[in-house]
Write a protein that holds these residues in place. Structure first.
Motif, mmCIF file in Angstrom:
data_model
loop_
_atom_site.group_PDB
_atom_site.id
_atom_site.type_symbol
_atom_site.label_atom_id
_atom_site.label_comp_id
_atom_site.label_asym_id
_atom_site.label_seq_id
_atom_site.Cartn_x
_atom_site.Cartn_y
_atom_site.Cartn_z
ATOM 1 N N PHE A 29 0.798 -1.222 0.000
ATOM 2 C CA PHE A 29 0.000 0.000 0.000
ATOM 3 C C PHE A 29 0.835 1.280 0.000
ATOM 4 C CE2 PHE A 29 -2.725 3.263 1.808
ATOM 5 C CZ PHE A 29 -3.936 3.037 1.175
ATOM 6 N N ASN A 30 1.791 1.339 0.871
ATOM 7 C CA ASN A 30 2.541 2.581 0.999
ATOM 8 C C ASN A 30 3.451 2.883 -0.180
ATOM 9 O OD1 ASN A 30 1.649 3.964 3.255
ATOM 10 N ND2 ASN A 30 2.613 2.469 4.606
ATOM 11 N N ARG A 31 4.001 1.850 -0.766
ATOM 12 C CA ARG A 31 4.828 2.071 -1.944
ATOM 13 C C ARG A 31 3.982 2.583 -3.105
ATOM 14 N NH1 ARG A 31 10.009 0.405 -2.175
ATOM 15 N NH2 ARG A 31 10.766 -0.824 -0.398
ATOM 16 N N MET A 32 2.802 2.008 -3.203
ATOM 17 C CA MET A 32 1.891 2.493 -4.240
ATOM 18 C C MET A 32 1.522 3.945 -4.026
ATOM 19 S SD MET A 32 -1.000 -0.170 -5.269
ATOM 20 C CE MET A 32 -0.549 -1.845 -5.662
ATOM 21 N N LYS A 33 1.231 4.240 -2.790
ATOM 22 C CA LYS A 33 0.818 5.597 -2.444
ATOM 23 C C LYS A 33 1.914 6.587 -2.836
ATOM 24 C CE LYS A 33 0.330 7.335 1.772
ATOM 25 N NZ LYS A 33 -0.147 7.611 3.166
ATOM 26 N N GLU A 34 3.146 6.204 -2.542
ATOM 27 C CA GLU A 34 4.283 7.043 -2.915
ATOM 28 C C GLU A 34 4.414 7.186 -4.429
ATOM 29 O OE1 GLU A 34 8.254 6.072 -1.393
ATOM 30 O OE2 GLU A 34 7.233 5.579 0.504
ATOM 31 N N SER A 35 4.373 6.045 -5.097
ATOM 32 C CA SER A 35 4.572 6.055 -6.546
ATOM 33 C C SER A 35 3.513 6.874 -7.251
ATOM 34 C CB SER A 35 4.513 4.641 -7.114
ATOM 35 O OG SER A 35 5.626 3.901 -6.673
ATOM 36 N N LEU A 36 2.294 6.771 -6.773
ATOM 37 C CA LEU A 36 1.189 7.381 -7.499
ATOM 38 C C LEU A 36 0.828 8.762 -6.973
ATOM 39 C CD1 LEU A 36 -1.036 4.185 -7.823
ATOM 40 C CD2 LEU A 36 0.453 5.174 -9.558
ATOM 41 N N GLN A 37 1.378 9.117 -5.834
ATOM 42 C CA GLN A 37 1.131 10.444 -5.261
ATOM 43 C C GLN A 37 -0.353 10.729 -5.067
ATOM 44 O OE1 GLN A 37 4.156 11.606 -4.264
ATOM 45 N NE2 GLN A 37 4.628 13.191 -5.782
ATOM 46 N N VAL A 38 -0.986 9.822 -4.382
ATOM 47 C CA VAL A 38 -2.406 10.011 -4.090
ATOM 48 C C VAL A 38 -2.648 9.915 -2.591
ATOM 49 C CG1 VAL A 38 -3.442 9.237 -6.254
ATOM 50 C CG2 VAL A 38 -2.710 7.540 -4.588
ATOM 51 N N THR A 39 -3.805 10.378 -2.183
ATOM 52 C CA THR A 39 -4.161 10.234 -0.779
ATOM 53 C C THR A 39 -4.485 8.768 -0.500
ATOM 54 O OG1 THR A 39 -6.468 10.699 -1.293
ATOM 55 C CG2 THR A 39 -5.120 12.558 -0.611
#
Lengths: 101, 101
Positions: A29-39
């Motif tokens: 989850f967190n890596r995705m959040k970083e990569s995609l720059q979303v809330t």
DNA sequence: GTATTAACTTTGAATATCAAAGTACTTTTA
DNA sequence: TAAAAGTACTTTGATATTCAAAGTTAATAC
């Protein structure tokens, strides 16, 4: 012309999620959040949408003592996404063909 | 990763309109409607959206005695669309790279 | 025991999407 | 010449999508 387009992948964040899961067979989850720059809320809801379609699967575990939720594309998801990309590819080819003139 | 995606081209009908206008430097309303298999109201509203962004231009004329409305992509539209396609292309490349493994 | 991390869910507002119906004007057909 | 059809919309309204922000739960670190 646009029949191959899968409406579940039209959104850019979904496109991003699936792309990431093509390159990384599993991603948290967190890596995705970083990569995609979303809330996180936004990401969670798109992940939910893809899970509902059975395009991705969730695994909840712990890394050390921290909870870790990770995702992977199902084979169904991989197939559907490839089809979608093929549809996009043929659109791009139309363009490139045109460029040669 | 998904920064190059232009939200005005995310929708499949818009994608279709722009693709058609890359191949045909000018195309009329009814041909588009046929190619894209959409209702006229729906097509009109997407064309409106693209015109509002100055990605396409309208020309109204007559062919014989029939009114004819045709559209072409502006250079701005062509540029924006190319950028969008490049963004999609790089996503596709990620996939293809992965396939080699 | 307060703060932080992780991963959500809920809420609510804004926007997008679409079909269907309505419109205006012209032309073709019977 | 009246009715039907074509062209290109606009309007309406219902539904769906998208998103940020705030709230939640449960554990851990300090």
């Amino acid at each position: 012309m646009i029949e191959g387009i899968n409406k579940h992948f039209e959104n850019r964040i979904r496109l991003g999620i699936m792309s990431l899961l093509m390159v990384n067979q599993r991603l948290d989850f967190n890596r995705m959040k970083e990569s995609l720059q979303v809330t996180d809320g936004n990401l969670a809801s798109h992940l939910n949408g893809l899970e509902r379609e059975k395009y991705i699967e969730v695994r909840k575990s712990f890394i050390g003592k921290k909870p870790n939720t990770s995702y992977r594309a199902t084979s169904e998801g991989v197939e559907a996404f490839k089809q979608h990309l093929n549809a996009l590819e043929s659109i791009i080819n139309i363009k490139n063909q045109n460029e040669r003139n």
